[in-house]
Design a protein around this motif. Structure first.
Motif, PDB file in Angstrom:
ATOM      1  N   LEU A  57       0.486  -1.196  -0.337  1.00  0.00           N
ATOM      2  CA  LEU A  57       0.028  -0.292   0.001  1.00  0.00           C
ATOM      3  C   LEU A  57       1.044   1.646   0.204  1.00  0.00           C
ATOM      4  CD1 LEU A  57      -2.646   1.498   0.605  1.00  0.00           C
ATOM      5  CD2 LEU A  57      -2.518   0.822   2.792  1.00  0.00           C
ATOM      6  N   GLY A  58       1.946   1.216   0.677  1.00  0.00           N
ATOM      7  CA  GLY A  58       2.727   2.154   1.057  1.00  0.00           C
ATOM      8  C   GLY A  58       2.821   2.779  -0.549  1.00  0.00           C
ATOM      9  N   HIS A  59       3.820   1.927  -1.916  1.00  0.00           N
ATOM     10  CA  HIS A  59       3.812   2.509  -2.944  1.00  0.00           C
ATOM     11  C   HIS A  59       2.881   2.961  -3.117  1.00  0.00           C
ATOM     12  CE1 HIS A  59       5.775  -1.886  -3.854  1.00  0.00           C
ATOM     13  NE2 HIS A  59       6.546  -1.750  -3.316  1.00  0.00           N
ATOM     14  N   TRP A  60       1.544   2.917  -3.401  1.00  0.00           N
ATOM     15  CA  TRP A  60       0.470   3.807  -3.486  1.00  0.00           C
ATOM     16  C   TRP A  60       0.243   5.051  -3.084  1.00  0.00           C
ATOM     17  CZ3 TRP A  60      -1.349   2.927  -8.849  1.00  0.00           C
ATOM     18  CH2 TRP A  60      -1.345   1.584  -9.412  1.00  0.00           C
ATOM     19  N   LEU A  61       0.225   5.696  -1.565  1.00  0.00           N
ATOM     20  CA  LEU A  61       0.510   6.289  -0.748  1.00  0.00           C
ATOM     21  C   LEU A  61       2.006   7.262  -1.617  1.00  0.00           C
ATOM     22  CD1 LEU A  61      -0.432   4.300   2.403  1.00  0.00           C
ATOM     23  CD2 LEU A  61      -1.719   6.049   1.103  1.00  0.00           C
ATOM     24  N   TRP A  62       3.299   6.921  -1.445  1.00  0.00           N
ATOM     25  CA  TRP A  62       4.091   7.135  -2.241  1.00  0.00           C
ATOM     26  C   TRP A  62       3.583   7.929  -3.517  1.00  0.00           C
ATOM     27  CZ3 TRP A  62       8.046   9.943   0.631  1.00  0.00           C
ATOM     28  CH2 TRP A  62       8.041   9.162   1.847  1.00  0.00           C
ATOM     29  N   LEU A  63       2.843   7.480  -4.875  1.00  0.00           N
ATOM     30  CA  LEU A  63       2.446   7.933  -5.451  1.00  0.00           C
ATOM     31  C   LEU A  63       1.597   8.750  -5.616  1.00  0.00           C
ATOM     32  CD1 LEU A  63       2.624   7.398  -8.790  1.00  0.00           C
ATOM     33  CD2 LEU A  63       0.531   5.785  -8.975  1.00  0.00           C
ATOM     34  N   ALA A  64       0.579   8.658  -4.378  1.00  0.00           N
ATOM     35  CA  ALA A  64      -0.360   9.848  -3.763  1.00  0.00           C
ATOM     36  C   ALA A  64       0.560  11.483  -3.493  1.00  0.00           C
ATOM     37  CB  ALA A  64      -1.445   9.346  -3.711  1.00  0.00           C
ATOM     38  N   PHE A  65       1.046  10.750  -2.679  1.00  0.00           N
ATOM     39  CA  PHE A  65       2.181  12.354  -2.363  1.00  0.00           C
ATOM     40  C   PHE A  65       3.080  12.621  -3.506  1.00  0.00           C
ATOM     41  CE2 PHE A  65       6.119  13.409  -0.928  1.00  0.00           C
ATOM     42  CZ  PHE A  65       5.744  14.794   0.437  1.00  0.00           C
ATOM     43  N   PHE A  66       3.372  12.655  -4.862  1.00  0.00           N
ATOM     44  CA  PHE A  66       4.462  12.761  -5.029  1.00  0.00           C
ATOM     45  C   PHE A  66       3.837  13.523  -6.370  1.00  0.00           C
ATOM     46  CE2 PHE A  66       7.893  10.290  -3.611  1.00  0.00           C
ATOM     47  CZ  PHE A  66       9.120  10.856  -3.163  1.00  0.00           C
ATOM     48  N   LEU A  67       2.348  12.891  -6.560  1.00  0.00           N
ATOM     49  CA  LEU A  67       1.525  13.378  -7.135  1.00  0.00           C
ATOM     50  C   LEU A  67       0.932  15.112  -6.684  1.00  0.00           C
ATOM     51  CD1 LEU A  67      -1.214  10.546  -8.579  1.00  0.00           C
ATOM     52  CD2 LEU A  67       0.613  11.963 -10.147  1.00  0.00           C
ATOM     53  N   VAL A  68       1.213  14.912  -5.868  1.00  0.00           N
ATOM     54  CA  VAL A  68       0.298  16.283  -5.340  1.00  0.00           C
ATOM     55  C   VAL A  68       1.815  17.389  -4.551  1.00  0.00           C
ATOM     56  CG1 VAL A  68      -0.610  17.673  -3.395  1.00  0.00           C
ATOM     57  CG2 VAL A  68      -1.877  15.422  -4.280  1.00  0.00           C
ATOM     58  N   ALA A  69       3.263  16.998  -4.429  1.00  0.00           N
ATOM     59  CA  ALA A  69       3.976  17.374  -4.261  1.00  0.00           C
ATOM     60  C   ALA A  69       4.909  18.411  -5.852  1.00  0.00           C
ATOM     61  CB  ALA A  69       5.412  16.977  -3.838  1.00  0.00           C
ATOM     62  N   THR A  70       5.062  16.733  -6.562  1.00  0.00           N
ATOM     63  CA  THR A  70       5.581  17.132  -7.779  1.00  0.00           C
ATOM     64  C   THR A  70       4.819  18.964  -8.689  1.00  0.00           C
ATOM     65  OG1 THR A  70       6.024  15.152  -7.986  1.00  0.00           O
ATOM     66  CG2 THR A  70       6.442  17.123  -9.917  1.00  0.00           C
ATOM     67  N   PRO A  71       3.681  18.528  -8.975  1.00  0.00           N
ATOM     68  CA  PRO A  71       3.230  20.101  -9.764  1.00  0.00           C
ATOM     69  C   PRO A  71       2.995  21.173  -8.851  1.00  0.00           C
ATOM     70  CG  PRO A  71       1.433  18.273  -9.739  1.00  0.00           C
ATOM     71  CD  PRO A  71       2.444  17.375  -8.381  1.00  0.00           C
ATOM     72  N   GLY A  72       3.118  20.569  -7.304  1.00  0.00           N
ATOM     73  CA  GLY A  72       3.098  21.949  -5.924  1.00  0.00           C
ATOM     74  C   GLY A  72       4.008  22.517  -5.952  1.00  0.00           C
ATOM     75  N   SER A  73       5.570  21.671  -6.224  1.00  0.00           N
ATOM     76  CA  SER A  73       6.860  22.322  -6.342  1.00  0.00           C
ATOM     77  C   SER A  73       6.807  23.105  -7.578  1.00  0.00           C
ATOM     78  CB  SER A  73       7.332  21.432  -6.091  1.00  0.00           C
ATOM     79  OG  SER A  73       9.234  21.421  -6.409  1.00  0.00           O
ATOM     80  N   MET A  74       6.278  22.559  -8.811  1.00  0.00           N
ATOM     81  CA  MET A  74       6.413  23.414 -10.431  1.00  0.00           C
ATOM     82  C   MET A  74       5.125  24.771 -10.072  1.00  0.00           C
ATOM     83  SD  MET A  74       5.539  20.179 -12.729  1.00  0.00           S
ATOM     84  CE  MET A  74       5.228  21.528 -14.191  1.00  0.00           C
ATOM     85  N   VAL A  75       4.360  25.050  -9.867  1.00  0.00           N
ATOM     86  CA  VAL A  75       3.977  26.116  -9.914  1.00  0.00           C
ATOM     87  C   VAL A  75       4.823  27.231  -8.550  1.00  0.00           C
ATOM     88  CG1 VAL A  75       2.006  27.214  -8.172  1.00  0.00           C
ATOM     89  CG2 VAL A  75       1.820  25.647  -9.478  1.00  0.00           C
ATOM     90  N   LEU A  76       5.593  26.496  -6.917  1.00  0.00           N
ATOM     91  CA  LEU A  76       6.440  27.892  -6.883  1.00  0.00           C
ATOM     92  C   LEU A  76       7.712  28.211  -7.401  1.00  0.00           C
ATOM     93  CD1 LEU A  76       5.766  25.397  -2.975  1.00  0.00           C
ATOM     94  CD2 LEU A  76       4.994  28.334  -3.963  1.00  0.00           C
ATOM     95  N   LEU A  77       7.606  27.081  -8.182  1.00  0.00           N
ATOM     96  CA  LEU A  77       8.960  27.884  -8.782  1.00  0.00           C
ATOM     97  C   LEU A  77       8.742  28.418  -9.758  1.00  0.00           C
ATOM     98  CD1 LEU A  77      11.011  24.368  -8.448  1.00  0.00           C
ATOM     99  CD2 LEU A  77      11.994  26.004  -7.435  1.00  0.00           C
ATOM    100  N   ALA A  78       7.743  28.462 -10.783  1.00  0.00           N
ATOM    101  CA  ALA A  78       7.006  28.913 -11.495  1.00  0.00           C
ATOM    102  C   ALA A  78       6.675  30.777 -11.275  1.00  0.00           C
ATOM    103  CB  ALA A  78       6.028  28.453 -12.713  1.00  0.00           C
ATOM    104  N   ALA A  79       6.757  30.362 -10.143  1.00  0.00           N
ATOM    105  CA  ALA A  79       6.142  32.164  -9.553  1.00  0.00           C
ATOM    106  C   ALA A  79       7.328  32.522  -9.727  1.00  0.00           C
ATOM    107  CB  ALA A  79       5.645  31.806  -8.568  1.00  0.00           C
ATOM    108  N   GLY A  80       8.746  32.166  -9.623  1.00  0.00           N
ATOM    109  CA  GLY A  80       9.654  33.308  -9.748  1.00  0.00           C
ATOM    110  C   GLY A  80      10.609  33.182 -10.391  1.00  0.00           C
ATOM    111  N   ASN A  81      10.660  32.378 -10.921  1.00  0.00           N
ATOM    112  CA  ASN A  81      11.521  31.938 -12.359  1.00  0.00           C
ATOM    113  C   ASN A  81      10.684  30.337 -13.524  1.00  0.00           C
ATOM    114  OD1 ASN A  81      13.495  32.224 -14.023  1.00  0.00           O
ATOM    115  ND2 ASN A  81      15.390  31.015 -12.702  1.00  0.00           N
ATOM    116  N   PRO A  82       9.954  30.954 -13.873  1.00  0.00           N
ATOM    117  CA  PRO A  82       9.402  29.719 -15.296  1.00  0.00           C
ATOM    118  C   PRO A  82      10.265  29.868 -16.466  1.00  0.00           C
ATOM    119  CG  PRO A  82       8.641  32.831 -15.500  1.00  0.00           C
ATOM    120  CD  PRO A  82       9.280  32.706 -14.021  1.00  0.00           C
TER     121      PRO A  82
END
Length: 229
Positions: free
Chosen positions: A138-163
């Motif tokens: 089950l942990g595999h899918w929990l990590w997948l869910a976490f990174f499905l949120v964390a990766t786009p979130g990180s992209m949004v934060l980085l794009a705000a300062g330096n797209p």
């Protein structure tokens, strides 16, 4: 003695040929431990003139005619590694065989530092589906869910300062600490399972094609993202 007469067991017959006296005496001891009466012939000749060993037919290991079958079985067991010394550890169990090739999770983890940890988790889930229920977590899918949120979130934060077109790579690098945590607490267990159960030479797939596809998707996403900005 096992399967021979105590007075006469027949003429001596060659059951093995060795190319050093040491090898012949080791084999003799194997046969002695099996309860047989072996002899070593031409050992002195091989020690005095080792360069002539092949010419005179090697060092012979002989047993009485009535013991030939038992001797050959003992030699076969010895060469196959089936013999165990008294009090010694039993021979290790042979490695299992994977039903199909899998990807190296260690290499996938390294690529995840550039292709985002989503790449590594996807490889891990694919491997688990091949290995079977013992590898599915089950942990595999929990990590997948976490990174499905964390990766786009990180992209949004980085794009705000330096797209820019390398937004996915930058996001992957910014998540490095989480990628490392995923490997230590999840992916490394799969790596150990593969080595322990299937051995270092387990059947592997090449990561080249998945990595190229992931890189192309990341570049295309970066270009689209920079256009939107």
């Amino acid at each position: 003695m096992t399967d021979h007469d105590s007075t006469y067991a027949g003429d001596f017959v060659r059951v093995a040929t060795c190319y050093t006296a040491t090898e012949a005496h080791v084999l003799r001891n194997v046969l002695v431990s099996a309860g047989l009466d072996p002899e070593v012939a031409d050992a002195n000749m091989a020690q005095m003139q080792p360069w002539m060993t092949v010419a005179f037919g090697g060092v012979r290991v002989l047993v009485p005619q009535s013991q030939v079958a038992s001797a050959r079985r003992a030699i076969e067991d010895y060469e196959a590694g089936r013999l165990v010394l008294p009090g010694g550890d039993p021979a290790p169990e042979p490695f299992a065989t994977l039903p199909a090739p899998v990807f190296s999770i260690d290499r996938a983890a390294l690529l995840s530092f550039a292709l985002t940890p989503l790449f590594g988790v996807a490889v891990q889930i694919f491997n688990a589906s091949v290995i079977g229920p013992s590898a599915q977590r089950l942990g595999h899918w929990l990590w997948l869910a976490f990174f499905l949120v964390a990766t786009p979130g990180s992209m949004v934060l980085l794009a705000a300062g330096n797209p820019g077109p390398f937004i996915v790579l930058r996001a992957a690098l910014s998540l490095s600490i989480f990628t490392g945590a995923w490997y230590v607490f999840s992916a490394q267990k799969q790596s150990r399972q593969l080595l322990t159960v299937y051995g270092p030479a387990y059947r592997k797939r090449s990561l080249l094609t998945p990595a190229i596809v992931a890189a192309l998707v990341a570049m295309a996403l970066g270009q689209v993202w920079s256009t939107l900005d």
